[in-house]
Design a protein around this motif. Sequence first.
Motif, PDB file in Angstrom:
ATOM      1  N   ASP A  83       0.848  -1.193   0.000  1.00 33.43           N
ATOM      2  CA  ASP A  83       0.000   0.000   0.000  1.00 33.43           C
ATOM      3  C   ASP A  83       0.883   1.242   0.000  1.00 33.43           C
ATOM      4  OD1 ASP A  83      -2.557  -1.245   0.146  1.00 33.43           O
ATOM      5  OD2 ASP A  83      -2.193  -1.710   2.255  1.00 33.43           O
ATOM      6  N   PRO A  84       0.312   2.405  -0.355  1.00 30.78           N
ATOM      7  CA  PRO A  84       1.060   3.647  -0.193  1.00 30.78           C
ATOM      8  C   PRO A  84       1.397   3.869   1.280  1.00 30.78           C
ATOM      9  CG  PRO A  84      -0.905   3.958  -1.559  1.00 30.78           C
ATOM     10  CD  PRO A  84      -1.016   2.612  -0.938  1.00 30.78           C
ATOM     11  N   PRO A  85       2.515   4.502   1.595  1.00 31.50           N
ATOM     12  CA  PRO A  85       3.498   5.062   0.662  1.00 31.50           C
ATOM     13  C   PRO A  85       4.578   4.072   0.244  1.00 31.50           C
ATOM     14  CG  PRO A  85       4.075   5.690   2.886  1.00 31.50           C
ATOM     15  CD  PRO A  85       2.809   4.890   3.003  1.00 31.50           C
ATOM     16  N   GLU A  86       4.557   2.835   0.802  1.00 33.31           N
ATOM     17  CA  GLU A  86       5.637   1.888   0.496  1.00 33.31           C
ATOM     18  C   GLU A  86       5.681   1.526  -0.988  1.00 33.31           C
ATOM     19  OE1 GLU A  86       3.581   1.588   3.045  1.00 33.31           O
ATOM     20  OE2 GLU A  86       4.936   1.799   4.767  1.00 33.31           O
ATOM     21  N   HIS A  87       4.510   1.502  -1.646  1.00 34.28           N
ATOM     22  CA  HIS A  87       4.522   1.088  -3.050  1.00 34.28           C
ATOM     23  C   HIS A  87       4.926   2.219  -3.998  1.00 34.28           C
ATOM     24  CE1 HIS A  87       1.125   3.377  -4.455  1.00 34.28           C
ATOM     25  NE2 HIS A  87       0.755   2.517  -5.373  1.00 34.28           N
ATOM     26  N   THR A  88       4.941   3.468  -3.472  1.00 37.59           N
ATOM     27  CA  THR A  88       5.131   4.635  -4.335  1.00 37.59           C
ATOM     28  C   THR A  88       6.450   4.635  -5.105  1.00 37.59           C
ATOM     29  OG1 THR A  88       3.703   5.896  -2.859  1.00 37.59           O
ATOM     30  CG2 THR A  88       5.105   7.153  -4.384  1.00 37.59           C
ATOM     31  N   LEU A 208      14.336   0.385 -11.577  1.00 33.91           N
ATOM     32  CA  LEU A 208      14.108  -0.098 -10.210  1.00 33.91           C
ATOM     33  C   LEU A 208      15.409  -0.126  -9.410  1.00 33.91           C
ATOM     34  CD1 LEU A 208      11.605  -2.952 -11.048  1.00 33.91           C
ATOM     35  CD2 LEU A 208      11.094  -0.939  -9.644  1.00 33.91           C
ATOM     36  N   LEU A 209      16.504  -0.496 -10.047  1.00 31.55           N
ATOM     37  CA  LEU A 209      17.796  -0.507  -9.356  1.00 31.55           C
ATOM     38  C   LEU A 209      18.230   0.900  -8.963  1.00 31.55           C
ATOM     39  CD1 LEU A 209      19.663  -3.170 -11.516  1.00 31.55           C
ATOM     40  CD2 LEU A 209      19.290  -3.309  -9.047  1.00 31.55           C
ATOM     41  N   ALA A 210      17.843   1.884  -9.760  1.00 29.24           N
ATOM     42  CA  ALA A 210      18.234   3.269  -9.478  1.00 29.24           C
ATOM     43  C   ALA A 210      17.291   3.962  -8.497  1.00 29.24           C
ATOM     44  CB  ALA A 210      18.273   4.060 -10.787  1.00 29.24           C
ATOM     45  N   ALA A 211      16.139   3.362  -8.237  1.00 28.92           N
ATOM     46  CA  ALA A 211      15.150   4.008  -7.368  1.00 28.92           C
ATOM     47  C   ALA A 211      15.630   4.045  -5.921  1.00 28.92           C
ATOM     48  CB  ALA A 211      13.824   3.264  -7.458  1.00 28.92           C
ATOM     49  N   VAL A 212      15.197   5.075  -5.204  1.00 27.61           N
ATOM     50  CA  VAL A 212      15.527   5.200  -3.780  1.00 27.61           C
ATOM     51  C   VAL A 212      14.254   5.490  -3.007  1.00 27.61           C
ATOM     52  CG1 VAL A 212      17.904   5.959  -4.151  1.00 27.61           C
ATOM     53  CG2 VAL A 212      16.062   7.652  -4.038  1.00 27.61           C
ATOM     54  N   HIS A 213      14.260   5.099  -1.742  1.00 29.97           N
ATOM     55  CA  HIS A 213      13.139   5.364  -0.844  1.00 29.97           C
ATOM     56  C   HIS A 213      13.725   5.687   0.518  1.00 29.97           C
ATOM     57  CE1 HIS A 213       9.168   5.375   0.802  1.00 29.97           C
ATOM     58  NE2 HIS A 213       9.342   4.299   1.544  1.00 29.97           N
ATOM     59  N   GLY A 214      13.453   6.899   1.000  1.00 26.95           N
ATOM     60  CA  GLY A 214      14.046   7.319   2.261  1.00 26.95           C
ATOM     61  C   GLY A 214      15.558   7.404   2.193  1.00 26.95           C
ATOM     62  N   GLY A 215      16.084   7.750   1.014  1.00 24.37           N
ATOM     63  CA  GLY A 215      17.526   7.865   0.835  1.00 24.37           C
ATOM     64  C   GLY A 215      18.245   6.552   0.645  1.00 24.37           C
ATOM     65  N   GLN A 216      17.509   5.429   0.618  1.00 22.77           N
ATOM     66  CA  GLN A 216      18.117   4.104   0.469  1.00 22.77           C
ATOM     67  C   GLN A 216      17.646   3.441  -0.817  1.00 22.77           C
ATOM     68  OE1 GLN A 216      20.338   2.852   2.812  1.00 22.77           O
ATOM     69  NE2 GLN A 216      20.150   4.861   3.802  1.00 22.77           N
ATOM     70  N   SER A 217      18.493   2.580  -1.372  1.00 19.72           N
ATOM     71  CA  SER A 217      18.065   1.759  -2.497  1.00 19.72           C
ATOM     72  C   SER A 217      16.930   0.843  -2.049  1.00 19.72           C
ATOM     73  CB  SER A 217      19.234   0.910  -3.013  1.00 19.72           C
ATOM     74  OG  SER A 217      20.282   1.735  -3.489  1.00 19.72           O
ATOM     75  N   LEU A 218      16.143   0.376  -3.001  1.00 18.71           N
ATOM     76  CA  LEU A 218      15.035  -0.516  -2.664  1.00 18.71           C
ATOM     77  C   LEU A 218      15.580  -1.824  -2.104  1.00 18.71           C
ATOM     78  CD1 LEU A 218      12.763   0.030  -5.794  1.00 18.71           C
ATOM     79  CD2 LEU A 218      12.702   1.230  -3.600  1.00 18.71           C
TER      80      LEU A 218
END
Length: 393
Positions: A83-88, A208-218
């Motif tokens: 669910d959002p925001p984790e899936h965003t 997807l490899l380049a994406a970050v969430h909270g400053g961290q890679s997925l």
Amino acid sequence: MTAIPSDFDPEAPEDFDSAHREYARLRRECPVAHTDGLGGFWALSRYEDVRRVASDWASFSTETQNVIPKVAFTGRRPPLHLDPPEHTPFRQALNPLLSQDKVRRLEADTRRFAREMLAPMVERGGGDICTDFSSFLPVRVFGLWMRMPPQWLDTLHDDGRAFVLAVHRNEPELMKATSLRLYDMARDLVRLRREAPEDPAIDPTSALLAAVHGGQSLPEDLLIGAVRQVLVVGIVAPMVLVGSMAVHLARDQELQAQLRADPALVPAAVEEFLRLYTPYRGFARTAVNDTVVGARAIKANDAIALLYCSANRDEAIFPDGDRFVLDRPNIAEHLAFGRGPHNCPGLHLGRMELCVALGELLAATPGGFTLDGPITLSRWPEIGPLTVPLRFG
């Protein structure tokens, strides 16, 4: 605790039309229905209920169970399983690669693929439009979009189809085995892109490899799960819907001739076919708290099926909902691609594939086509044919 009686049987034998008749009954008599079948769940058949629950991710979560029957035995697969925001961040990585502009660049190759696959059917005078054509076309297109090594595509087709059939037959052990093979492919693709990175603006795995969430890679497990999800999610629906379109047009020779004579009508026809034969009935949510939908008390943690295929025939929204109406005035309101944060990110790709598939089938059959044998139907979570034998000319 008193057991809730079943209002319908999701495992009852079906023909091409019977499930739609049953869902029409539910809309009239029991729009929020309960069943003990397939593990037990609620089913929403009316448009407004489906739209509301699909949009309200805070009250109806996708994290616990997202399809019926439950098939996620091998790990969470974003973005659908979050669910959002984790899936965003997963959607932010993938959505730009599925824009209309990006999809438009795939159309010429998609048309070439379709003609190549139809050619042997034309030479034989017919064939199974699902097995011989629409089970392969989405794999070729998806492989092109995913920038997969071409030699992997036969494996993706075979393993993806085996997984889908295991789901339809409700064979949990085979579901697990085939899903694990698809996970192996996802790991190999991630490994390949780590060793040979590509431009994230054009390559989904690299994005997807380049994406970050909270400053961290997925997280690695969710990254692989996302690639695994993407490998299959865009393959099944086009296969089933092409089969449904073929059945409808084989039954309605006048409409078939009209669309063949005027290819400009194909996009509008595809949109109405999306409404009339929406290929999903088993996308699910789980109630976060005790709630009430349609005057029925639903407990926290109960599974809820969103019958998109029924909602899109709801006569309160679509008059003559069981009838094909070209250029239906409110066609943009259909829910074939979902609603809310989990609406289908591949809607432009899906529309393009379906328009090309239908247009090329009509062009390849100037003498028309008819049914040439029994139809085999899918089971939950999809609705529609798995095999449709056709005779050309």
